[in-house]
Design a protein around this motif. Structure first.
Motif, mmCIF file in Angstrom:
data_model
loop_
_atom_site.group_PDB
_atom_site.id
_atom_site.type_symbol
_atom_site.label_atom_id
_atom_site.label_comp_id
_atom_site.label_asym_id
_atom_site.label_seq_id
_atom_site.Cartn_x
_atom_site.Cartn_y
_atom_site.Cartn_z
ATOM 1 N N LYS A 1 -5.840 3.429 -7.023
ATOM 2 C CA LYS A 1 -4.447 3.245 -7.425
ATOM 3 C C LYS A 1 -3.632 2.558 -6.318
ATOM 4 O O LYS A 1 -2.824 1.667 -6.591
ATOM 5 N N ILE A 2 -3.870 2.941 -5.068
ATOM 6 C CA ILE A 2 -3.190 2.290 -3.943
ATOM 7 C C ILE A 2 -3.569 0.817 -3.877
ATOM 8 O O ILE A 2 -2.707 -0.054 -3.695
ATOM 9 N N GLY B 1 -2.245 -4.855 -4.607
ATOM 10 C CA GLY B 1 -2.589 -6.133 -5.231
ATOM 11 C C GLY B 1 -1.524 -6.617 -6.195
ATOM 12 O O GLY B 1 -1.156 -7.803 -6.189
ATOM 13 N N SER B 2 -1.002 -5.713 -7.014
ATOM 14 C CA SER B 2 0.030 -6.126 -7.970
ATOM 15 C C SER B 2 1.322 -6.503 -7.254
ATOM 16 O O SER B 2 2.009 -7.438 -7.666
ATOM 17 N N VAL C 1 4.345 -6.947 5.318
ATOM 18 C CA VAL C 1 5.315 -5.850 5.375
ATOM 19 C C VAL C 1 5.994 -5.686 4.013
ATOM 20 O O VAL C 1 6.133 -4.572 3.506
ATOM 21 N N ALA C 2 6.392 -6.799 3.424
ATOM 22 C CA ALA C 2 7.047 -6.748 2.122
ATOM 23 C C ALA C 2 6.125 -6.162 1.061
ATOM 24 O O ALA C 2 6.542 -5.337 0.246
ATOM 25 N N VAL C 3 4.870 -6.550 1.071
ATOM 26 C CA VAL C 3 3.908 -6.035 0.099
ATOM 27 C C VAL C 3 3.716 -4.530 0.273
ATOM 28 O O VAL C 3 3.740 -3.768 -0.692
ATOM 29 N N VAL C 4 3.535 -4.085 1.510
ATOM 30 C CA VAL C 4 3.312 -2.658 1.765
ATOM 31 C C VAL C 4 4.548 -1.845 1.378
ATOM 32 O O VAL C 4 4.430 -0.820 0.690
ATOM 33 N N VAL C 5 5.720 -2.299 1.789
ATOM 34 C CA VAL C 5 6.948 -1.585 1.442
ATOM 35 C C VAL C 5 7.117 -1.548 -0.070
ATOM 36 O O VAL C 5 7.404 -0.498 -0.655
ATOM 37 N N GLN D 1 6.934 1.457 -5.176
ATOM 38 C CA GLN D 1 6.416 1.490 -6.536
ATOM 39 C C GLN D 1 5.519 2.711 -6.778
ATOM 40 O O GLN D 1 5.586 3.333 -7.829
ATOM 41 N N LEU D 2 4.688 3.043 -5.806
ATOM 42 C CA LEU D 2 3.793 4.204 -5.928
ATOM 43 C C LEU D 2 4.593 5.491 -6.060
ATOM 44 O O LEU D 2 4.299 6.334 -6.917
#
Length: 129
Positions: A7-8, A13-14, A38-42, A47-48
């Motif tokens: 799920k992470i 990826g999404s 950084v933007a993707v991880v944040v 979202q999670l």
């Protein structure tokens, strides 16, 4: 544990694809390469967390509430990610609106497809019952 890791990975990826596609489609949305990770991880973390909240508390209220929560989550994730330097820059209100909608649609579709085809079948069966 495997389900959580999958799920992470799906959310990361999404988020990456959603932000990248948005940067291609929205003129007022700039995604700097230096801050992309950084933007993707944040974005993925927000979202999670929102996905967990929606599944935990709002799911019984119907798909409309879930959709509104998803749009709000996409906006919040963009806002938080834009606070980090050299990440996301959105310059106009129209850019914010279109970026939010495009990221919400792209991440939603990708997440739905990935969960449907990548998560173990036993997990889906347990959710149905």
């Amino acid at each position: 544990m495997v389900r959580l890791l999958i799920k992470i990975a799906i959310f990361l990826g999404s988020a990456a694809l959603g932000l990248w596609i948005t940067s291609l489609l929205v003129r007022d949305f700039t995604l700097h390469l230096a801050g992309f990770l950084v933007a993707v991880v944040v974005f993925a973390i927000v979202q999670l967390v929102v996905d967990w909240i929606v599944r935990r508390f709002l799911r019984q209220n119907g798909p409309a509430v879930t959709a509104v929560a998803g749009v709000i989550a996409a906006f919040a994730a963009l806002l938080i990610a834009s606070l980090f330097p050299d990440g996301i820059v959105i310059t106009t209100i129209v850019g914010w609106v279109f970026a939010t909608l495009i990221v919400w649609i792209v991440t939603g579709v990708i997440t739905w497809l990935a969960e449907r085809f990548l998560l173990p079948k036993a997990s889906r069966e347990r959710r149905r019952s």
